[in-house]
Design a protein around this motif. Sequence first.
Motif, mmCIF file in Angstrom:
data_model
loop_
_atom_site.group_PDB
_atom_site.id
_atom_site.type_symbol
_atom_site.label_atom_id
_atom_site.label_comp_id
_atom_site.label_asym_id
_atom_site.label_seq_id
_atom_site.Cartn_x
_atom_site.Cartn_y
_atom_site.Cartn_z
ATOM 1 N N ASN A 24 87.544 48.530 66.033
ATOM 2 C CA ASN A 24 86.480 49.449 66.407
ATOM 3 C C ASN A 24 85.774 48.819 67.600
ATOM 4 O OD1 ASN A 24 83.830 50.615 66.651
ATOM 5 N ND2 ASN A 24 84.108 51.531 64.628
ATOM 6 N N LYS A 25 86.096 49.271 68.786
ATOM 7 C CA LYS A 25 85.616 48.623 70.004
ATOM 8 C C LYS A 25 84.096 48.605 70.077
ATOM 9 C CE LYS A 25 86.383 48.486 74.998
ATOM 10 N NZ LYS A 25 84.961 48.433 75.400
ATOM 11 N N THR A 26 83.453 49.692 69.681
ATOM 12 C CA THR A 26 81.994 49.745 69.734
ATOM 13 C C THR A 26 81.373 48.665 68.868
ATOM 14 O OG1 THR A 26 82.078 52.130 70.121
ATOM 15 C CG2 THR A 26 79.985 51.213 69.363
ATOM 16 N N ALA A 27 81.906 48.482 67.657
ATOM 17 C CA ALA A 27 81.368 47.473 66.749
ATOM 18 C C ALA A 27 81.622 46.060 67.266
ATOM 19 C CB ALA A 27 81.974 47.657 65.362
ATOM 20 N N ILE A 28 82.835 45.811 67.760
ATOM 21 C CA ILE A 28 83.170 44.465 68.218
ATOM 22 C C ILE A 28 82.386 44.115 69.485
ATOM 23 C CG2 ILE A 28 85.049 42.981 69.047
ATOM 24 C CD1 ILE A 28 86.925 44.509 67.207
ATOM 25 N N ASP A 29 82.102 45.109 70.322
ATOM 26 C CA ASP A 29 81.309 44.865 71.535
ATOM 27 C C ASP A 29 79.935 44.303 71.208
ATOM 28 O OD1 ASP A 29 83.168 45.548 73.407
ATOM 29 O OD2 ASP A 29 82.483 47.607 73.661
ATOM 30 N N ARG A 30 79.425 44.590 70.011
ATOM 31 C CA ARG A 30 78.110 44.065 69.635
ATOM 32 C C ARG A 30 78.167 42.567 69.349
ATOM 33 N NH1 ARG A 30 77.945 48.670 65.747
ATOM 34 N NH2 ARG A 30 77.054 50.473 66.845
ATOM 35 N N VAL A 31 79.365 42.092 69.023
ATOM 36 C CA VAL A 31 79.532 40.676 68.690
ATOM 37 C C VAL A 31 80.020 39.876 69.895
ATOM 38 C CG1 VAL A 31 80.711 39.039 67.164
ATOM 39 C CG2 VAL A 31 80.023 41.296 66.303
ATOM 40 N N ILE A 32 81.011 40.412 70.599
ATOM 41 C CA ILE A 32 81.557 39.753 71.789
ATOM 42 C C ILE A 32 81.609 40.780 72.913
ATOM 43 C CG2 ILE A 32 83.480 38.462 72.781
ATOM 44 C CD1 ILE A 32 84.304 37.621 70.022
#
Length: 291
Positions: A24-32
């Motif tokens: 889930n790119k949106t979710a992972i973007d929040r971490v990295i």
Amino acid sequence: MAKQLLPPLPGTEYNMLVSHVPFNKTAIDRVIRNATYITILRHPVATYESIFGYFKFDKYFKIERNNTSDDPFETFLSNSDEYFRNVKDSYFKTLLRNRQMFDVGLELKNYNNESLVDNVIQQASNEFDLVMIAEYFDESLVLLKNLLSWDFEDILYLEKNKRNNNLRFQIDSRKRQRILEINEADYKLYQHFNKTFWNKVEAYGDGFHEDVATFRGMLQKMRTGCVDEGKFVIDNKNRRNSTLLKNNAPTYCPKVNRDDFAFLAVRQQSWILQTNTAPPGNRDTTYSEEK
């Protein structure tokens, strides 16, 4: 994930996320932020046989063996629709059909929606910088090295987490056809990215096969120095073969030989909270990493 992770060092960000996670790119973007996205696919037939054997679905579905020649996998595939109806566990439901499509972002309820399948494949093409292919693992790692500007030493590996042969099932043409029917979306996904994989190999240039040969030579040299050939132990409830190292193996060998869970545990333990000896009220708290 963002809520449960330990904070990175002050003034820094996370560098890599290297564990199992449905994409889930949106979710992972929040971490990295601004990440390079990489995943790996395996042929659906090999994947499905592996899932069935590793998770012992014959035991889960109570498929009995009346004699040594009985094949629980054959029994399951011949009555798969009936077995599917008896699956209550939501995680197991994702394993038993198109698991790789699930991992790149397609919801379970949409497996038969050809339009949504195509959309997710196209979205994955746009969002992933590299989709590796398990059947061409060494070639995939050379592409990874090139993408991330790494050295050969950064991609060296020892084979880990290998399933015990007692948990494997033979695949004939009938089983293969049924597996592909059950995992139609996965097969479409695999065919698409197998094609893009070889496009990347072609774009790499004339030095690709020479680099693969160099890499394999380094792998063999490392294995010769590290591994006690022919010796292994079966662990994790008789499910995996663990490679044993030579008694006099170089010091880097145990690090390369760590499995993923042991590596993550070591990394978590390496963060030490240090407090200096300044007077109370003027005491700074910092994090440092053991090497």
